[in-house]
Scaffold this motif. Sequence first.
Motif, short mmCIF file in Angstrom:
data_model
loop_
_atom_site.label_atom_id
_atom_site.label_comp_id
_atom_site.label_asym_id
_atom_site.label_seq_id
_atom_site.Cartn_x
_atom_site.Cartn_y
_atom_site.Cartn_z
N ALA A 50 0.82 -1.21 0.00
CA ALA A 50 0.00 0.00 0.00
C ALA A 50 0.86 1.26 0.00
O ALA A 50 0.54 2.24 -0.69
CB ALA A 50 -0.95 -0.01 1.19
N ASP A 51 1.97 1.26 0.74
CA ASP A 51 2.82 2.46 0.78
C ASP A 51 3.46 2.75 -0.58
O ASP A 51 3.64 3.90 -0.97
CB ASP A 51 3.88 2.37 1.88
CG ASP A 51 4.87 1.24 1.68
OD1 ASP A 51 4.43 0.08 1.51
OD2 ASP A 51 6.08 1.51 1.72
N ALA A 53 2.07 1.93 -3.50
CA ALA A 53 0.98 2.44 -4.32
C ALA A 53 0.74 3.93 -4.04
O ALA A 53 0.52 4.72 -4.97
CB ALA A 53 -0.30 1.64 -4.07
N MET A 54 0.80 4.33 -2.78
CA MET A 54 0.62 5.74 -2.43
C MET A 54 1.76 6.59 -3.00
O MET A 54 1.53 7.68 -3.52
CB MET A 54 0.54 5.90 -0.91
CG MET A 54 -0.73 5.35 -0.31
SD MET A 54 -2.19 6.22 -0.86
CE MET A 54 -2.04 7.72 0.09
N ARG A 55 2.98 6.10 -2.91
CA ARG A 55 4.14 6.83 -3.46
C ARG A 55 3.99 6.99 -4.97
O ARG A 55 4.24 8.06 -5.51
CB ARG A 55 5.43 6.07 -3.11
CG ARG A 55 6.67 6.63 -3.72
CD ARG A 55 7.23 7.80 -2.93
NE ARG A 55 8.51 8.17 -3.49
CZ ARG A 55 8.73 9.31 -4.14
NH1 ARG A 55 7.78 10.19 -4.26
NH2 ARG A 55 9.91 9.56 -4.65
N ALA A 57 1.21 7.01 -6.69
CA ALA A 57 0.13 7.97 -6.92
C ALA A 57 0.63 9.40 -6.74
O ALA A 57 0.29 10.29 -7.53
CB ALA A 57 -1.04 7.69 -5.97
N GLU A 58 1.46 9.63 -5.73
CA GLU A 58 2.03 10.97 -5.49
C GLU A 58 2.88 11.42 -6.67
O GLU A 58 2.79 12.58 -7.12
CB GLU A 58 2.86 10.98 -4.22
CG GLU A 58 2.06 10.83 -2.94
CD GLU A 58 2.95 10.57 -1.72
OE1 GLU A 58 4.19 10.74 -1.82
OE2 GLU A 58 2.40 10.20 -0.69
N ARG A 61 0.68 12.29 -9.64
CA ARG A 61 -0.03 13.55 -9.44
C ARG A 61 0.86 14.76 -9.73
O ARG A 61 0.41 15.74 -10.30
CB ARG A 61 -0.57 13.65 -8.02
CG ARG A 61 -1.85 12.92 -7.84
CD ARG A 61 -2.50 13.27 -6.51
NE ARG A 61 -3.37 12.19 -6.13
CZ ARG A 61 -3.09 11.21 -5.27
NH1 ARG A 61 -1.95 11.22 -4.63
NH2 ARG A 61 -3.94 10.26 -5.02
#
Length: 66
Positions: A50-51, A53-55, A57-58, A61
Amino acid sequence: MVTARDDVDPFAAMESLRAALDQERIVLPSLGVDAGSPALGLVELGRVRADVAMRLAEVLRRGGDE
């Protein structure tokens, strides 16, 4: 039947993606070419924590800019 674009090699695409992710210090451990459907030329992104995936996504963006 759907076929891959002739001008895009899935192995080259995978290596290009791996290099771009590496510049952002993001590793997709399961990144590879899907050999099960060679006519489709699929790149398998695989599963990530999950971490990660968040990175990812950042980075997407902000467009890859630090």
